[in-house]
Design an enzyme around this catalytic site. Structure first.
Site, mmCIF file in Angstrom:
data_model
loop_
_atom_site.group_PDB
_atom_site.id
_atom_site.type_symbol
_atom_site.label_atom_id
_atom_site.label_comp_id
_atom_site.label_asym_id
_atom_site.label_seq_id
_atom_site.Cartn_x
_atom_site.Cartn_y
_atom_site.Cartn_z
ATOM 1 N N HIS A 267 -5.682 -32.029 -33.811
ATOM 2 C CA HIS A 267 -4.980 -30.916 -34.003
ATOM 3 C C HIS A 267 -5.774 -29.752 -33.276
ATOM 4 C CE1 HIS A 267 -2.719 -28.328 -36.765
ATOM 5 N NE2 HIS A 267 -4.004 -27.360 -36.845
ATOM 6 N N HIS B 286 3.647 -26.872 -39.174
ATOM 7 C CA HIS B 286 3.056 -26.988 -40.428
ATOM 8 C C HIS B 286 3.741 -28.381 -41.115
ATOM 9 C CE1 HIS B 286 -0.105 -25.236 -43.060
ATOM 10 N NE2 HIS B 286 -0.689 -25.314 -41.776
#
Lengths: 255, 692
Positions: free
Chosen positions: B45, B95
């Protein structure tokens, strides 16, 4: 000296900048007053409560803000005859503060703008609102034509007027129903109402006519480029129909 | 000295070889705080370790690019107004996992994060877009329908409250997303070129304050970066919920307004500060990247951090991802005034429990990243070692050449119908700058500078059902996003991408990602457009290990010099000539020239559903503007490019004649014709049940 207008900012207000911009454009001496800098509020000559989600719409839209210290001065001002305009969340605050329709004690609302119906969701939709009273009944609408039809954007989750049948009858008979939803051609019917509002109500005024609470945002249809039904050739930066309400407010301040 | 750990704590995504590397570099066992810090910082990430080598191939330069990829958001030149040079800030983020696990909060937090990315460039946040991929919603009681509804409510609740208009977006519904929805969000900002704030400690900032702003730090979002870098496992769902952050749009509304005031103060004092939002890796990730990219180190006292709970362990304070936080790098003489703006004027401590702005440490000349807690040093590592670009190996094994399961032939009503029931829950017009609200045209358009005719168009694309081949999907996403902006009357200037794929450690999933990047590169070069920001989301797969349909999602930003020239698909006049023109770079130039001359009355892209659907949209749009018009046209042509309604006497080089606008509200449909009113009803119905 020209009249000074305070645009109130509660925690959660979100439409203060465009409201201020339009007020200044129509010639008002307006400024933002934040909740933590509210000591000067009583010195202003008029109040505009813009849209947003003051105090996060906790309990019910406008319910907490109605008890904010800033509202002490707004209520005192309204009672002294100062002009007060509430838009969307600002309108919700004025109802919760009991200033409109003003048929009960202060801060004991007799009507509310509450969850839309039949589906209790936020809705964003272009609408028109039509003046439903004699213009002179409310100081802020006094310079509008009697058939005024104002374009605006409804953008709210709690815009349905709700009250007991007796209170609704009082709103109608007392001349409090200032604006109703209408179609672009001026026809008033249920299809024009975005939220199931009782009496097709879009705006209310008080007995004295110095306070106006209106749900749709006329300041978001302020310039021709905002206006979905813009005609070819209209100057995009010129004021559009929504600005008329603010010009009328500025006009009322001069009286 | 540091308390160190022989056995790494559970729940870390760090691989044994990575821990060995840390041990070797530090010359000792890492502390528990250090392990969590590296776990976050070296996660997929944060580090893009599987994607970086391929992303480097994308074109990122251009004459309009002011800030390319690498900071929190990209910046491109917009135009001049009253002698000032204005820029558009563009950020794009996914998300996905949080939205699958806790849909309302996960999606809202996605909006919150992307807004901070734009804000911290010194910009006002002026627009939002959302690209959503949901599962099959034909069963209204199913979990995927619940996800599809809650995500939309979460995005609306957040964007509406902070007062940023939602101007563009799309939504697709397919069973391939049943267990892993995609929630991609784009935010746009406006900033003057000479007022851009960078996400780094400025030159000469050794000894300056690191000021943490926002929500009190809690245990939410602990392990969020690693969570995003693992495949969702239904058995671990309860544990994963703790890794999802809790959004607070009410607090964000106030932080944004207070921050605009700080911008004004810094401008007035001519101070160059650094500013960055807290995302993955929390306080540690943000402060380490801020200081490292300026060539400095940092010393932070975790005891100074405003906490929501007493006695949080230092690793939670350091890397927890509580939302609504940012860090300023400020010269000490201005710090008291900035604290006053947040804490006193905008009363953060009264807005949310223990929210505030607080100095937590200093920028240091020495390039170490040091954290202290209760008087002890709990982390002390070379800052460049912590923040260095790292790369993981390409997955071993051969990739299957293509997916075995073919995509559906043809399109269902749910693919083609109006998205209005969904987006009418979003405020499209707050700020009073909206020119074309979502649904009016192929791109959304805003006029963000008061008194200026300059407009910004935003178009998004990424049809996951178009092709089983990721490269073709990516190329078409770029082409469609560019064409959408052009159809709105704007000149495309920059691209942004969000790449949503499966597990990068599986060769066949990884190959789709690599192919998609190649597709993006090739298509962007065709149009001569740079990518200025982007995001990669891996591990989007079901519990059975099936990846979501390859989903490269692209946004294109366009500039309109005069908003009176925006175009919608709505037919204008009976008798107008209808033409088609291809979606190619040279035909786009021809089309933009024609628009400039006023030769185009209406325009739309031919996309999903082909020419018939495009004519349907044009006639329905005309009906919505009060004109009863239809078309007589040959609908057998290829389903690509634009349909253009020409002004009288106008011609376009390279165009193919299609037909005429007629004053009867019908269009060709299959073997016969269909009434526009019937189309309009059919068009608005399918999603109305999902979003009543």
């Amino acid at each position: 000296m020209s009249a000074r207008v305070a645009v109130t900012v509660f925690p959660g207000t979100n439409s203060e900048d465009e409201t201020l911009r339009l007020l200044r454009d129509v010639g008002c001496d307006a400024e933002l007053v934040h909740w933590s800098r509210a000591d000067s509020l009583s010195q202003f000559d008029a109040y505009v409560l813009p849209g947003g989600f003051a105090y996060e719409d906790r309990i019910r839209a406008g319910a907490i803000a109605a008890h904010d210290r800033m509202m002490d001065d707004v209520i005192a001002g309204a009672q002294a005859g100062k002009l007060v305009l509430g838009i969307c969340n600002g309108a919700q605050v004025l109802l919760e503060a009991g200033l409109v329709p003003g048929t009960g004690p202060v801060r004991r609302p007799t009507a509310a703008f509450t969850h839309n119906s039949p589906v209790p969701h936020f809705v964003c939709r272009h609408v028109y609102v039509k003046l439903a009273i004699d213009p002179s009944r409310c100081a802020i609408t006094a310079s509008l034509p009697s058939d005024a039809l104002i374009p605006a954007w409804a953008a709210h989750g709690e815009g349905r007027l709700a009250a007991t049948p007796e209170r609704l009858a009082e709103i109608e008979s007392g001349g409090h129903l200032a604006f109703v939803y209408a179609r672009a051609n001026g026809r008033v019917d249920d299809a024009a109402v975005p939220n199931g509002s009782a009496l097709r109500c879009a705006g209310l005024t008080n007995r004295e006519g110095n306070v106006l609470a209106i749900m749709p945002h006329a300041e978001r249809d302020a310039w021709n480029f905002n206006h979905p039904d813009r005609r070819e050739g209209d100057d995009v930066l010129a004021p559009s129909g929504g600005a008329a309400l603010f010009r009328a407010f500025a006009q009322a301040l001069k009286r | 000295l540091l308390k160190t750990e022989q056995t790494p704590p559970k729940g870390l995504a760090l691989r044994p070889e990575e821990i060995a590397r840390i041990r070797e570099r530090l010359g000792r066992e890492p502390s528990i705080v250090e392990l969590h810090a590296f776990d976050a910082q070296w996660s997929e990430h944060c580090s893009y370790k599987s994607s970086r080598r391929h992303l480097k191939k994308l074109p990122t330069a251009g004459e309009n690019v002011i800030v390319g990829p690498g900071e929190d958001a990209g910046v491109v030149y917009l135009g001049e107004h009253n002698g000032e040079r204005y820029c558009v800030v563009i950020a794009h983020e996914s998300h996905n996992h949080p939205s699958q696990v806790v849909p309302f909060e996960g999606a809202a937090t996605g909006v919150g994060g992307i807004v901070r990315d734009v804000l911290c460039m010194g910009a006002e946040v002026i627009g939002l877009a959302d690209c959503l991929r949901f599962g099959d919603v034909s069963d209204l009681e199913s979990h995927q329908t619940y996800v599809a509804r809650s995500v939309v409510d979460g995005i609306g609740a957040y964007g509406n409250a902070i007062g940023v208009p939602n101007i563009a977006g799309d939504a697709y519904f397919h069973e391939g997303f049943n267990e892993n929805c995609l929630v991609n969000v784009i935010a746009l900002g406006l900033v003057k070129e000479n007022e851009i704030i960078h996400s780094r400690a400025p030159q000469g900032s050794a000894g300056w304050d690191l000021v943490l702003v926002g929500k009190a730090t809690d245990a939410s979002g602990f392990g969020g970066a690693s969570f995003a870098s693992l495949t969702l496992d239904s058995q671990a769902e309860e544990a994963n919920k703790a890794a999802v952050q809790v959004p607070d749009p009410f607090l964000k509304n106030v932080i944004m307004r207070a921050t605009y005031r700080v911008f004004a103060l810094l401008r007035e004092r001519k101070i160059t500060a650094g500013f960055k939002d807290l995302g993955a890796g929390g306080i540690m990730g943000c402060s380490a990247e801020l200081c490292a990219s300026g060539g400095y180190g940092a010393e932070i006292d975790l005891d100074k951090v405003n906490l929501a709970l007493p006695d949080l362990p230092p690793e939670v304070i350091a890397v927890g991802e509580a939302q609504e936080r940012l860090i300023w790098v400020l010269p000490p003489e201005i710090t008291p005034e900035v604290l006053g703006i947040y804490n006193d004027e905008f009363t953060l401590p009264q807005i949310a429990y223990n929210a505030r702005a607080v100095p937590i440490g200093k920028v240091t000349e020495r390039k170490q990243y040091v954290l202290r807690h209760h008087g002890e040093t709990v982390m002390d590592v070379p800052i460049e070692f912590l923040t260095q670009p790292i790369e993981s190996d390409e997955p071993a094994g051969t990739a299957a050449s293509a997916r075995t399961k073919p995509r559906p032939e043809g399109r269902d009503a749910i693919d083609l119908c109006s998205r209005e029931p969904l987006y009418r829950r979003y405020d499209a017009v707050v700020r009073g700058t909206t020119v074309l609200a979502r649904g009016r045209a192929d791109a959304g358009v805003i006029a963000p500078i008061p008194g200026s005719r300059l407009g910004i168009a935003l178009g998004v694309a990424g049809d996951p059902l178009l092709s089983p081949a990721a490269m073709a999907t990516a190329k078409f996403a770029v082409t469609e996003a560019v064409c959408r902006v052009v159809a709105g009357g704007a000149r495309p200037v920059a691209l942004t991408d969000c790449l949503n794929f499966g597990n990068p450690q599986k060769a066949d999933h990884y190959k789709e990602f690599v192919d998609a990047v190649e597709g993006l590169r090739a298509a962007a070069n065709t149009f001569g457009l740079p990518f200025v920001s982007g995001n990669v989301s891996f591990y989007n797969e079901s519990s059975h290990g099936n990846p979501v349909p390859a989903s490269p999602i692209v946004g294109c930003v366009g500039v309109i010099d005069d908003i009176s020239k925006v175009l919608t698909p709505a037919f204008k006049q009976a008798g107008s000539l209808l033409i088609t023109i291809g979606p190619f770079s040279d035909s786009i130039d021809v089309l933009l020239d024609a628009m400039e001359r006023g030769s185009v009355r209406s325009c739309t892209i031919v996309g999903m559903g082909g020419i018939e659907m495009a004519l349907a949209r044009m006639s329905v749009a005309a009906a919505e503007e009060g004109r009863s018009l239809g078309a007589d046209a040959d609908v057998s042509g290829p389903p690509v490019g634009f349909i253009v309604e020409l002004a009288k006497g106008a011609q376009l080089e390279g165009a193919t004649q299609l037909g005429l606008v007629i004053d009867e509200p019908t269009i060709p449909w299959g073997e016969g014709r269909i009434d526009v009113d019937r189309l309009r009803a059919a068009w608005s119905y399918p999603l109305a049940e999902v979003y009543p």
